[in-house]
Each structure stands twice: as structure tokens, then as C-alpha cells.
Design a protein around this motif. Structure first.
Motif, PDB file in Angstrom:
ATOM      1  N   ALA A 141       0.843  -1.203   0.000  1.00 13.71           N
ATOM      2  CA  ALA A 141       0.000   0.000   0.000  1.00 13.71           C
ATOM      3  C   ALA A 141       0.877   1.251   0.000  1.00 13.71           C
ATOM      4  O   ALA A 141       0.616   2.224  -0.713  1.00 13.71           O
ATOM      5  N   TYR A 142       1.931   1.209   0.777  1.00 11.89           N
ATOM      6  CA  TYR A 142       2.873   2.333   0.846  1.00 11.89           C
ATOM      7  C   TYR A 142       3.541   2.564  -0.508  1.00 11.89           C
ATOM      8  O   TYR A 142       3.590   3.680  -1.027  1.00 11.89           O
ATOM      9  N   TYR A 143       4.016   1.488  -1.114  1.00 11.22           N
ATOM     10  CA  TYR A 143       4.700   1.608  -2.408  1.00 11.22           C
ATOM     11  C   TYR A 143       3.739   2.043  -3.508  1.00 11.22           C
ATOM     12  O   TYR A 143       4.097   2.830  -4.379  1.00 11.22           O
ATOM     13  N   SER A 144       2.510   1.518  -3.478  1.00 13.13           N
ATOM     14  CA  SER A 144       1.536   1.866  -4.512  1.00 13.13           C
ATOM     15  C   SER A 144       1.216   3.350  -4.454  1.00 13.13           C
ATOM     16  O   SER A 144       1.128   4.025  -5.475  1.00 13.13           O
ATOM     17  N   LYS A 145       1.051   3.848  -3.239  1.00 15.84           N
ATOM     18  CA  LYS A 145       0.751   5.273  -3.082  1.00 15.84           C
ATOM     19  C   LYS A 145       1.888   6.108  -3.663  1.00 15.84           C
ATOM     20  O   LYS A 145       1.683   7.028  -4.444  1.00 15.84           O
ATOM     21  N   LYS A 177      -6.107  -2.235  -4.928  1.00 17.27           N
ATOM     22  CA  LYS A 177      -7.386  -2.725  -4.409  1.00 17.27           C
ATOM     23  C   LYS A 177      -7.086  -3.902  -3.501  1.00 17.27           C
ATOM     24  O   LYS A 177      -6.461  -4.869  -3.930  1.00 17.27           O
ATOM     25  N   VAL A 178      -7.518  -3.800  -2.263  1.00 23.01           N
ATOM     26  CA  VAL A 178      -7.191  -4.833  -1.283  1.00 23.01           C
ATOM     27  C   VAL A 178      -8.453  -5.614  -0.917  1.00 23.01           C
ATOM     28  O   VAL A 178      -9.442  -5.030  -0.471  1.00 23.01           O
ATOM     29  N   ASN A 179      -8.427  -6.918  -1.145  1.00 22.62           N
ATOM     30  CA  ASN A 179      -9.543  -7.784  -0.753  1.00 22.62           C
ATOM     31  C   ASN A 179      -9.294  -8.329   0.645  1.00 22.62           C
ATOM     32  O   ASN A 179      -8.243  -8.910   0.914  1.00 22.62           O
ATOM     33  N   LYS A 198      -5.692   4.889   4.938  1.00 21.70           N
ATOM     34  CA  LYS A 198      -5.045   6.209   4.945  1.00 21.70           C
ATOM     35  C   LYS A 198      -4.104   6.374   3.762  1.00 21.70           C
ATOM     36  O   LYS A 198      -3.891   7.476   3.266  1.00 21.70           O
ATOM     37  N   LEU A 199      -3.515   5.268   3.344  1.00 22.84           N
ATOM     38  CA  LEU A 199      -2.585   5.322   2.216  1.00 22.84           C
ATOM     39  C   LEU A 199      -3.322   5.372   0.876  1.00 22.84           C
ATOM     40  O   LEU A 199      -2.698   5.380  -0.181  1.00 22.84           O
ATOM     41  N   GLY A 200      -4.645   5.378   0.939  1.00 17.58           N
ATOM     42  CA  GLY A 200      -5.421   5.597  -0.284  1.00 17.58           C
ATOM     43  C   GLY A 200      -5.794   4.339  -1.042  1.00 17.58           C
ATOM     44  O   GLY A 200      -6.288   4.419  -2.165  1.00 17.58           O
ATOM     45  N   SER A 201      -5.575   3.160  -0.444  1.00 18.48           N
ATOM     46  CA  SER A 201      -5.973   1.926  -1.137  1.00 18.48           C
ATOM     47  C   SER A 201      -7.473   1.702  -0.977  1.00 18.48           C
ATOM     48  O   SER A 201      -8.062   2.105   0.017  1.00 18.48           O
TER      49      SER A 201
END
Ligand code: ZN
Length: 377
Positions: free
Chosen positions: A122-126, A133-135, A151-154
Motif C-alpha cells: 500500500a505504501y509503495y503503490s501510493k 485494491k485490497v480484498n 489512509k494510504l489511499g488503497s
């Protein structure tokens, strides 16, 4: 078939092969790894991250890196430890995340929530501007993780069962990222015989075995390390370990031993789980090796941002290579609380960025800190 690639995707279990990207074997459902046509030990030593081995990693048009990897090896209570805590989010999984976001050309990644891995991704994607998208299966999640991931926008979706198309922690890019731990150990050449790795799913230790296997293929005179997967007693032996081409010894520690090590390491400020402490526990008993410390769970991203500013200031004053006490640092910086300075110094010692040593000043025993060079035995 893409011809610019010097590697293919191959099923670890059944041998299925494809030049097209596959994340899971379409034939048997087994894990996939990347196999290179030819391997050459070329290091770009100017690069201060795991990307110094990019000739041995999947090709990427645009490498997305926050200087993950190249983590220090330090002695903690007499045990040599490779501190993956030194990665950008404090987790070994950053190595995987960097390869994944660099390799995914479509700007959406759909992934399954898995502790640590998802946080790092999530950190790297941001940072990379990729939509994640996290299931999540609601009964199987650390709620604190969810808050940070959100918070990281995922995007978070709650699901009832695993989706077929999603990216799991165990995938060929994760293995490529994590294998660089072996490369770094080989490059440093510490005088030890054993490498202790915590094992649950087995992906990490499998990745290290792949790294060492590749080195063995390139360097005929490679003085092999004994690779030890350390699992908690009563947990299963991960199936993937049966397919390694580099010998992996499987050992175990009791929950009591892991918990004791967890508490022991917390005295140095580590915030580990019992599994992450298992390799350290065995290394302490058997000796003659390096234990992989997989990661310190940071409490929140907010805290880590504040910490990173303080850390930068502290590193700046240490650029003269002099030794200082916490009190002297506090006076010199003159803008943080003494408590905050102590906390940061402790974390920086854990991350291997600073060294500490008790000295006597008059009657009093005090601690001095300095910027340490790697010291290997
Ligand atoms: Zn297969």
C-alpha cells in the motif's frame, strides 16, 4: 512471445513454463518463479539498494525504489542479525513491493490482504501512483493495518472467500525481491556458516534458497551457507520448501523460546511477533550464523513521518563522525523533547544506522552514539 526478456515464468511444482507473465500455475495451481536463461554476477555498486543487482532481476521500464534492501548486519545481544527493519516501511516485504510496483504496467493492482505484505505494498503503490485494491476477509485482518492501508489511499473490499485473479504474497516478483537478501549476504561475505530464517508460508526462505542457488550456478567457488528455516513447533512444514534446489534444513523452536526472544528483543526497542523472533531464538542457541530480523511493525505512518524528520536531523549532526550522548544531541538540535530523542536513537540503533556503547563518565555510566560502519566477524 516477448524476445527482449532473458527469463521465463516457471511453475515450481510441475514445471509449466511461459514467457508471458503468470502469477500462479494455470496447470496445477502451484507457485511460479522466474527462471533466467543466463545469469551473470554484475553489481552496480553505485546503487545503495537491492537494485544494485538489477541485471539479476526482472526487467522494468521504470524502477520504483525507495532504497529498499542493502540492510545492515549488526550484533544484537551477541547474535548477528540482518536488519530488515532498515527498509522504508520497516518490513522485509518492501523488497517485494519495489519489484511488484516496478513490474506492473497496468496502474491497478488487486491484492489479497496479507499481514505486512499489504501494508508495504500500500505504501509503495501510493508512492508510485498505482491504485491498490485490497480484498479483505473480515475475520482475518489486523484492524490497525486496515486503518493504515485506508489512509494510504488503497481501496478496501470485504469479501467472503479468496478471489482467483488477485495478487497474493506468494508470487514470482515477491520471490525475486526477497532473494536479494541472499545476494547481499554473499556480497558482504560474513564469516559465518548458517543463515536462520523465520518460516511460516516458506516464501521468504524459499526466496533465499533461490538466491543462493543462483549464486552457486554463477560462482563455482561459492562457499555455501547452511540455510535454516526456523518454524514454530506444531506448525506445518511449508510445502514450497520441498521444491528448493538449494538445501534447506528445517528446524523449530517452541512458542516459549520464540516469546522469550520476542521479549528479549523488545528491550532493544524491537516490536516483533513470535514468528519473527523464532530465527533469532535458534541463532542464539546454535550460534555461528546470521538471523534474519524480518521487520519492526511501525505503529502508524503518522509517527513514522515525524520520526523521519527527527532522524534526518540526527544523521546530519553525526556527519562529523563524533560520538555523542543523547543529552548532547538534544542540546545541539534544540527543538525536540529529550524523550523523543531517546526513542529515535533507540530505533536508529535497531535499524543499524547508529551504534551505541556504554562508557563511564566520572562515576556515571552513560551511553554514547555514533554513526557506525558495518562490523562483521
Ligand atoms: Zn504447475
Amino acid at each position: 512471445m516477448e524476445t527482449d526478456k532473458n527469463y521465463k515464468f516457471k511453475c515450481i511444482k510441475c514445471g509449466f513454463e511461459s514467457y508471458e507473465e503468470v502469477l500462479k500455475c494455470p496447470r496445477c495451481g502451484g507457485p511460479i518463479q522466474i527462471v533466467y536463461d543466463n545469469l551473470e554476477w554484475v553489481i552496480d555498486s553505485k546503487i545503495p539498494s537491492m537494485w544494485r543487482y538489477k541485471s539479476l532481476l526482472p526487467k522494468s521500464d521504470k524502477i520504483i525504489s525507495f532504497n529498499e534492501g542493502l540492510t545492515p548486519i549488526r550484533k544484537i545481544f551477541g547474535v548477528l542479525c540482518k536488519l530488515e527493519t532498515n527498509n522504508p516501511t520497516g518490513l522485509y516485504a518492501d523488497r517485494a513491493s519495489s519489484i511488484i510496483v516496478s513490474s506492473f504496467k497496468n496502474k491497478i493492482i488487486e491484492t489479497r490482504y496479507e499481514e505486512d505484505f499489504t501494508l508495504s505494498l500500500a505504501y509503495y503503490s501510493k508512492k508510485a501512483g498505482i491504485k491498490l485494491k485490497v480484498n479483505v476477509i473480515p475475520d482475518n485482518v489486523d484492524p490497525q493495518d486496515l486503518i493504515i492501508i485506508a489512509k494510504l489511499g488503497s481501496d478496501i473490499s470485504f469479501i467472503n472467500e479468496m478471489e482467483k485473479m488477485e495478487l497474493e504474497y506468494e508470487n514470482p516478483y515477491t520471490i525475486e525481491g526477497l532473494k536479494t537478501i541472499s545476494y547481499e549476504i554473499y556480497e558482504k561475505n560474513p564469516k559465518v556458516e548458517k543463515i536462520y530464517v523465520p518460516a511460516q508460508s516458506g516464501t521468504l526462505v524459499y526466496a533465499l534458497s533461490k538466491g543462493f542457488y543462483e549464486i552457486k550456478q554463477i560462482k563455482k567457488d561459492f562457499n555455501e551457507y547452511e540455510l535454516i528455516a526456523v518454524k514454530l513447533r506444531h506448525s506445518n512444514i511449508p510445502e514450497i520448501l520441498n521444491y528448493s534446489k538449494y538445501k534447506i534444513k528445517i528446524s523449530e523452536v517452541s512458542s516459549k523460546e520464540a516469546l522469550e526472544s520476542m521479549i528479549h528483543l523488545s528491550k532493544k526497542g524491537f516490536n516483533l511477533k513470535p514468528l519473527a523472533s523464532s530465527a533469532y531464538a535458534l541463532a542464539k542457541i546454535e550460534g555461528n550464523g546470521i538471523s534474519i530480523i524480518t521487520g519492526n511493525r511501525k505503529i502508524s505512518m503518522h509517527e513514522s513521518k515525524k520520526y523521519s524528520e527527527l532522524k534526518k536531523d540526527i544523521m546530519n549532526i553525526f556527519s562529523d563522525n563524533k560520538k555523542r550522548t543523547a543529552y548532547e544531541i538534544w542540546l545541539e538540535l534544540n527543538k525536540y523533547s529529550l524523550k523523543g530523542i531517546y526513542k529515535s536513537l533507540n530505533m536508529m540503533v535497531n535499524n543499524g544506522e547508529l551504534c551505541e556503547e556504554p562508557i563511564l563518565r566520572g562515576e556515571r555510566k552513560i551511553k554514547v552514539y555514533w554513526k557506525c560502519e558495518d562490523s562483521l566477524l
